[in-house]
Design a protein around this motif. Structure first.
Motif, PDB file in Angstrom:
ATOM      1  N   PHE B  76     -10.116  -5.319 -30.371  1.00 27.96           N
ATOM      2  CA  PHE B  76     -11.291  -4.195 -29.841  1.00 27.96           C
ATOM      3  C   PHE B  76     -11.363  -4.627 -28.251  1.00 27.96           C
ATOM      4  CE2 PHE B  76     -14.674  -7.449 -30.077  1.00 27.96           C
ATOM      5  CZ  PHE B  76     -14.420  -8.193 -31.182  1.00 27.96           C
ATOM      6  N   GLY B  77     -12.099  -3.646 -27.726  1.00 29.55           N
ATOM      7  CA  GLY B  77     -12.367  -3.575 -26.138  1.00 29.55           C
ATOM      8  C   GLY B  77     -11.170  -3.471 -25.451  1.00 29.55           C
ATOM      9  N   TYR B  78     -10.031  -2.775 -25.894  1.00 30.30           N
ATOM     10  CA  TYR B  78      -8.759  -2.513 -25.147  1.00 30.30           C
ATOM     11  C   TYR B  78      -9.040  -1.675 -23.778  1.00 30.30           C
ATOM     12  CZ  TYR B  78      -6.273  -3.502 -29.550  1.00 30.30           C
ATOM     13  OH  TYR B  78      -5.726  -4.363 -30.646  1.00 30.30           O
ATOM     14  N   CYS B  79      -8.388  -2.066 -22.653  1.00 33.29           N
ATOM     15  CA  CYS B  79      -8.425  -1.407 -21.375  1.00 33.29           C
ATOM     16  C   CYS B  79      -7.274  -2.128 -20.743  1.00 33.29           C
ATOM     17  CB  CYS B  79      -9.590  -1.565 -20.772  1.00 33.29           C
ATOM     18  SG  CYS B  79     -10.728  -2.929 -20.846  1.00 33.29           S
ATOM     19  N   LYS B  80      -6.987  -1.468 -19.488  1.00 35.62           N
ATOM     20  CA  LYS B  80      -6.068  -2.081 -18.649  1.00 35.62           C
ATOM     21  C   LYS B  80      -6.426  -2.384 -17.297  1.00 35.62           C
ATOM     22  CE  LYS B  80      -2.711   1.010 -21.115  1.00 35.62           C
ATOM     23  NZ  LYS B  80      -2.515   2.407 -21.296  1.00 35.62           N
ATOM     24  N   MET B  81      -5.918  -3.440 -16.551  1.00 36.70           N
ATOM     25  CA  MET B  81      -6.141  -3.995 -15.565  1.00 36.70           C
ATOM     26  C   MET B  81      -5.012  -3.049 -14.554  1.00 36.70           C
ATOM     27  SD  MET B  81      -8.352  -5.449 -13.470  1.00 36.70           S
ATOM     28  CE  MET B  81      -9.118  -6.444 -14.801  1.00 36.70           C
ATOM     29  N   VAL B  82      -5.538  -2.206 -13.693  1.00 35.87           N
ATOM     30  CA  VAL B  82      -4.562  -1.479 -12.948  1.00 35.87           C
ATOM     31  C   VAL B  82      -4.765  -1.596 -11.415  1.00 35.87           C
ATOM     32  CG1 VAL B  82      -4.391   0.243 -14.887  1.00 35.87           C
ATOM     33  CG2 VAL B  82      -5.898   0.642 -12.874  1.00 35.87           C
ATOM     34  N   LEU B  83      -3.626  -1.198 -10.775  1.00 36.92           N
ATOM     35  CA  LEU B  83      -3.641  -0.854  -9.435  1.00 36.92           C
ATOM     36  C   LEU B  83      -3.428   0.621  -9.105  1.00 36.92           C
ATOM     37  CD1 LEU B  83      -3.354  -1.960  -6.316  1.00 36.92           C
ATOM     38  CD2 LEU B  83      -0.811  -1.685  -6.622  1.00 36.92           C
ATOM     39  N   ALA B  84      -4.408   1.114  -8.480  1.00 39.60           N
ATOM     40  CA  ALA B  84      -4.607   2.449  -8.351  1.00 39.60           C
ATOM     41  C   ALA B  84      -4.936   3.100  -7.053  1.00 39.60           C
ATOM     42  CB  ALA B  84      -5.933   3.249  -9.359  1.00 39.60           C
ATOM     43  N   GLY B  85      -4.700   4.458  -6.806  1.00 46.33           N
ATOM     44  CA  GLY B  85      -4.881   4.780  -5.118  1.00 46.33           C
ATOM     45  C   GLY B  85      -4.541   6.248  -5.438  1.00 46.33           C
ATOM     46  N   PHE B  86      -4.655   7.200  -4.115  1.00 47.27           N
ATOM     47  CA  PHE B  86      -4.182   8.411  -3.986  1.00 47.27           C
ATOM     48  C   PHE B  86      -2.704   8.239  -4.151  1.00 47.27           C
ATOM     49  CE2 PHE B  86      -8.049   8.411  -1.131  1.00 47.27           C
ATOM     50  CZ  PHE B  86      -8.852   9.220  -2.031  1.00 47.27           C
ATOM     51  N   PRO B  87      -2.261   9.585  -4.832  1.00 44.69           N
ATOM     52  CA  PRO B  87      -0.564   9.919  -5.111  1.00 44.69           C
ATOM     53  C   PRO B  87       0.029   9.418  -4.067  1.00 44.69           C
ATOM     54  CG  PRO B  87      -2.087  11.629  -6.067  1.00 44.69           C
ATOM     55  CD  PRO B  87      -3.095  11.068  -5.130  1.00 44.69           C
ATOM     56  N   ASP B  88      -0.197   9.734  -3.053  1.00 46.61           N
ATOM     57  CA  ASP B  88       0.782   9.397  -1.767  1.00 46.61           C
ATOM     58  C   ASP B  88       0.548   8.040  -1.157  1.00 46.61           C
ATOM     59  OD1 ASP B  88       1.689  12.051  -2.100  1.00 46.61           O
ATOM     60  OD2 ASP B  88       0.440  12.842  -0.541  1.00 46.61           O
ATOM     61  N   ASP B  89       1.693   7.337  -1.289  1.00 41.81           N
ATOM     62  CA  ASP B  89       1.672   6.068  -0.751  1.00 41.81           C
ATOM     63  C   ASP B  89       1.983   6.096   0.822  1.00 41.81           C
ATOM     64  OD1 ASP B  89       1.357   4.470  -2.584  1.00 41.81           O
ATOM     65  OD2 ASP B  89       3.359   4.647  -3.595  1.00 41.81           O
ATOM     66  N   LYS B  90       1.317   5.391   1.634  1.00 39.62           N
ATOM     67  CA  LYS B  90       1.603   5.323   2.899  1.00 39.62           C
ATOM     68  C   LYS B  90       2.209   3.940   3.333  1.00 39.62           C
ATOM     69  CE  LYS B  90      -3.182   6.891   3.520  1.00 39.62           C
ATOM     70  NZ  LYS B  90      -4.259   6.478   3.906  1.00 39.62           N
ATOM     71  N   ASN B  91       2.936   3.826   4.504  1.00 39.63           N
ATOM     72  CA  ASN B  91       3.572   2.727   4.813  1.00 39.63           C
ATOM     73  C   ASN B  91       2.653   2.013   5.868  1.00 39.63           C
ATOM     74  OD1 ASN B  91       6.063   2.085   3.907  1.00 39.63           O
ATOM     75  ND2 ASN B  91       7.154   3.370   5.251  1.00 39.63           N
ATOM     76  N   LEU B  92       2.161   0.872   5.076  1.00 39.18           N
ATOM     77  CA  LEU B  92       1.059   0.109   5.971  1.00 39.18           C
ATOM     78  C   LEU B  92       1.277  -1.311   6.484  1.00 39.18           C
ATOM     79  CD1 LEU B  92      -1.640   1.355   3.655  1.00 39.18           C
ATOM     80  CD2 LEU B  92      -1.542   2.154   5.940  1.00 39.18           C
ATOM     81  N   GLU B  93       0.901  -1.557   7.525  1.00 40.65           N
ATOM     82  CA  GLU B  93       1.009  -2.935   8.276  1.00 40.65           C
ATOM     83  C   GLU B  93       0.095  -3.818   7.428  1.00 40.65           C
ATOM     84  OE1 GLU B  93       2.278  -5.095  11.006  1.00 40.65           O
ATOM     85  OE2 GLU B  93       3.792  -3.721  10.350  1.00 40.65           O
ATOM     86  N   GLU B  94      -1.002  -3.519   6.915  1.00 44.97           N
ATOM     87  CA  GLU B  94      -1.912  -4.145   6.222  1.00 44.97           C
ATOM     88  C   GLU B  94      -2.680  -3.292   5.237  1.00 44.97           C
ATOM     89  OE1 GLU B  94      -5.622  -7.061   7.390  1.00 44.97           O
ATOM     90  OE2 GLU B  94      -6.081  -5.205   7.411  1.00 44.97           O
ATOM     91  N   VAL B  95      -2.519  -3.835   4.067  1.00 43.61           N
ATOM     92  CA  VAL B  95      -3.053  -3.050   2.853  1.00 43.61           C
ATOM     93  C   VAL B  95      -4.399  -3.704   2.557  1.00 43.61           C
ATOM     94  CG1 VAL B  95      -2.486  -2.503   0.261  1.00 43.61           C
ATOM     95  CG2 VAL B  95      -0.673  -2.421   1.926  1.00 43.61           C
ATOM     96  N   LYS B  96      -5.257  -2.658   2.408  1.00 40.76           N
ATOM     97  CA  LYS B  96      -6.531  -3.077   2.021  1.00 40.76           C
ATOM     98  C   LYS B  96      -6.789  -2.595   0.403  1.00 40.76           C
ATOM     99  CE  LYS B  96      -8.278  -1.461   5.879  1.00 40.76           C
ATOM    100  NZ  LYS B  96      -9.009  -0.831   6.785  1.00 40.76           N
ATOM    101  N   ILE B  97      -7.349  -3.628  -0.246  1.00 32.10           N
ATOM    102  CA  ILE B  97      -7.499  -3.308  -1.763  1.00 32.10           C
ATOM    103  C   ILE B  97      -9.111  -3.601  -2.185  1.00 32.10           C
ATOM    104  CG2 ILE B  97      -6.845  -3.723  -4.117  1.00 32.10           C
ATOM    105  CD1 ILE B  97      -4.128  -4.748  -3.015  1.00 32.10           C
ATOM    106  N   ALA B  98      -9.631  -2.579  -2.780  1.00 31.30           N
ATOM    107  CA  ALA B  98     -11.138  -2.876  -3.088  1.00 31.30           C
ATOM    108  C   ALA B  98     -11.171  -3.252  -4.542  1.00 31.30           C
ATOM    109  CB  ALA B  98     -12.018  -1.718  -2.803  1.00 31.30           C
ATOM    110  N   SER B  99     -12.013  -4.108  -4.983  1.00 30.76           N
ATOM    111  CA  SER B  99     -12.171  -4.546  -6.234  1.00 30.76           C
ATOM    112  C   SER B  99     -13.371  -5.426  -6.677  1.00 30.76           C
ATOM    113  CB  SER B  99     -10.785  -5.370  -6.534  1.00 30.76           C
ATOM    114  OG  SER B  99     -10.977  -5.752  -8.101  1.00 30.76           O
ATOM    115  N   LYS B 100     -13.547  -5.599  -7.786  1.00 31.22           N
ATOM    116  CA  LYS B 100     -14.621  -6.410  -8.297  1.00 31.22           C
ATOM    117  C   LYS B 100     -13.978  -7.887  -8.562  1.00 31.22           C
ATOM    118  CE  LYS B 100     -16.693  -5.448 -12.321  1.00 31.22           C
ATOM    119  NZ  LYS B 100     -17.523  -4.922 -13.583  1.00 31.22           N
ATOM    120  N   TYR B 101     -12.560  -7.533  -8.905  1.00 26.68           N
ATOM    121  CA  TYR B 101     -11.564  -8.857  -9.317  1.00 26.68           C
ATOM    122  C   TYR B 101     -10.956  -9.270  -8.197  1.00 26.68           C
ATOM    123  CZ  TYR B 101     -12.912  -6.617 -13.932  1.00 26.68           C
ATOM    124  OH  TYR B 101     -13.403  -6.228 -14.694  1.00 26.68           O
ATOM    125  N   VAL B 102     -11.437 -10.160  -7.411  1.00 26.98           N
ATOM    126  CA  VAL B 102     -10.796 -10.590  -6.314  1.00 26.98           C
ATOM    127  C   VAL B 102      -9.755 -11.711  -6.611  1.00 26.98           C
ATOM    128  CG1 VAL B 102     -11.241 -12.272  -4.182  1.00 26.98           C
ATOM    129  CG2 VAL B 102     -12.938 -10.326  -4.958  1.00 26.98           C
TER     130      VAL B 102
END
Lengths: 341, 193
Positions: B76-102
């Motif tokens: 029980f308690g099934y779920c997934k830890m995912v990386l998510a974002g807007f559908p279009d990916d950008k080419n970035l020098e520095e990627v910023k990721i927000a999370s509770k799970y540092v």
């Protein structure tokens, strides 16, 4: 119980077995791992405060044919987040070629020392570092390394998930599952694994023959220790009321600074953890407080001296002492109140 | 997950009471004494041996890296830890990721880009990309509905999570037989369901 008593007891016992005390420098040029304290001295040389003592001994010891028996006591330092953690480590090493008697001797010294300190309830978890070698036939070295890193953090959920993705047969997978939740009556599909398990069981039998109770030795094939120099027997000691292992050790192979191979078996623990457990259990050493009037000091000397001859600690306290708290003294030893001499 | 965990424990110890609505945080059955703790506090209780065993999400175990034994997954308690974002990916020098799970973000994604910056948020992490605080989020997803409603998509599943049974390291030595018996019973219950 005070640390000095533990240290003296260990010192006395190990000297009876022929172990010699050595002093190891606190500051070293050996940089160890991630948790140790590093600093630059004024000329820019990078130094560290020792986080443990075995590797420093092994680096500096010379190879000899005769068994070398050493013990050490002293502070070790680790970084815990931003704070410096200082603990007092006690350990002993028997440097000699791989042999059954060498491993047995270290475990017997532990038994004797614990008996003298008054620790009766403990379990020694044992394993052999070679037990997972059977997997080399089925998986790559890198995969075995990943598996061992999951064993080290005791994450068996991630481990099972990881091995289920590897191209191994159901039988090998079943062997891994049995190792994870091992019971003495298990037999395995892989013959080499069966041999290794047989050898650990036989080591346990030897310990039982030498006086350990079967319940105090627990075979756990999934237990591994963090240092890479271990090769063969490894073990950890668990006291009944402690939340983690008190200490551990095992047999090792290392290279000294002359490039020679050094073999040995050792054990080390943190004294504070032991003291906490002993004091929690309120065990008393043979310490007696003789309380009588100052004027009778000379009259009780004969009595006190006899106590000391028996190896007990005998302490004179004047009855006239301001703030004398008998209940407080009773926590530390036996109180003998002498009146009307 | 609390209700499922308690129902599950009741299979192992039928003497446990049925009604948990009385807000009691500690109660006893014939076999187990139960403490109800907040999920983020629970691994600490087990590490400190306040409890021999604990039931907690795998996400929290991996994030906290406490010195406990992770024994088995529970059903029980099934779920997934995912990386998510807007559908279009950008080419970035520095990627910023927000999370509770540092820790999880750092562990799974540090080598993915040249440079990443992890922004710790305590809740509603979907706001990260919406308010342009971050490019991506790492979060636990059950159905994916919240992501969808905020215009976000799953880029990658980092791992699957469920409730797990964990043990104190010393308890797993001292109470090995009892704990192995529990594991066998759990396995049997799995098979029967």
């Amino acid at each position: 119980m005070k640390s000095i008593y533990i240290e003296n007891t260990i010192r006395k016992e190990l000297e009876l077995w022929g172990y010699l005390e050595i002093r190891i420098p606190i500051v070293s040029e050996n940089l160890w791992g991630n948790e140790n304290l590093l600093f630059f001295e004024k000329n820019g040389k990078l130094l560290s405060l020792r986080p443990e003592m075995t590797s420093e001994i092994l680096r500096n010891i010379k190879k000899e044919n005769f068994p070398i028996r050493l013990f050490y006591m002293g502070p070790i330092f680790r970084l815990n987040g931003y704070s410096i953690e200082e603990k007092f480590q006690i350990g002993w090493e028997l440097i000699y070629l791989p042999s059954l008697w060498r491993d047995l001797e270290i475990l017997l010294t532990i038994r004797n020392i614990f008996a003298k300190i008054g620790i009766e309830n403990y379990i020694i978890e044992i394993n052999n570092t070679n037990i997972w070698n059977f997997l080399r036939k089925y998986i790559k070295e890198e995969e075995l390394k990943n598996l061992k890193s999951l064993l080290l953090i005791k994450d068996y959920v991630s481990l099972m998930e990881y091995v289920e993705k590897l191209p191994i047969s159901v039988n090998v997978l079943d062997d891994i599952r049995k190792l994870l939740f091992f019971e003495d009556n298990y037999s395995f599909y892989d013959d080499d694994l069966n041999e290794e398990v047989k050898s650990i069981k036989s080591f346990k039998r030897e310990l039982v023959n030498l006086g350990y109770s079967p319940e105090s030795i627990l075979i756990n094939p999934v237990f591994i220790r963090p240092f890479e120099y271990y090769d063969g027997l490894i073990f950890e000691v668990y006291l009944e009321d402690i939340k983690q292992a008190l200490g551990g050790g095992g047999s090792y192979v290392a290279t000294n600074k002359n490039g020679e191979k050094i073999f040995g078996t050792g054990f080390a623990f943190v004294e504070e953890d032991l003291l906490k457990n002993i004091n929690n259990n309120n065990q008393k050493i043979n310490k007696k407080y003789y309380i009588c009037s100052e004027k009778d000091f000379y009259k009780i000397q004969k009595l006190i001296e006899e106590e000391r001859k028996r190896g007990n600690i005998a302490i004179f306290i004047p009855k006239e002492m301001e703030g004398l708290d008998l209940k407080e003294l009773e926590k530390d030893g036996e109180v003998i109140l002498i009146e009307n001499l | 997950m609390l209700e499922q965990a308690l129902n599950f424990l009741k299979i192992l110890d039928p003497s446990l009471e049925n009604d948990y609505s009385n807000r009691k945080l500690r109660f006893k059955g014939e076999r187990f004494e139960i403490f109800l703790a907040k999920p983020w506090d629970l691994p600490l209780y087990v590490e400190e041996r306040v409890a021999d065993l604990g039931i907690v999400g795998r996400d929290i175990i991996i994030e906290q890296e406490r010195k406990v034994v992770s024994l088995i997954k529970l059903p029980f308690g099934y779920c997934k830890m995912v990386l998510a974002g807007f559908p279009d990916d950008k080419n970035l020098e520095e990627v910023k990721i927000a999370s509770k799970y540092v820790n999880i973000t750092s562990k799974y994604l540090t080598n993915r880009w040249n440079k990443i910056k992890i922004i710790k948020l305590n809740g509603s992490v979907e706001l990260g990309p919406i308010l342009n605080i971050s490019d991506y989020i790492v979060d636990l997803v059950e159905t994916g509905r919240t992501l969808k409603e905020n215009g976000l998509v799953v880029k990658e599943i980092l791992f699957e999570s469920s409730a797990c049974l964990i043990a104190n390291i010393s308890s797993y030595v001292w109470k090995r037989k009892e704990i192995l018996d529990i594991l066998k019973e759990v396995e049997k219950t799995y098979e029967n369901n």
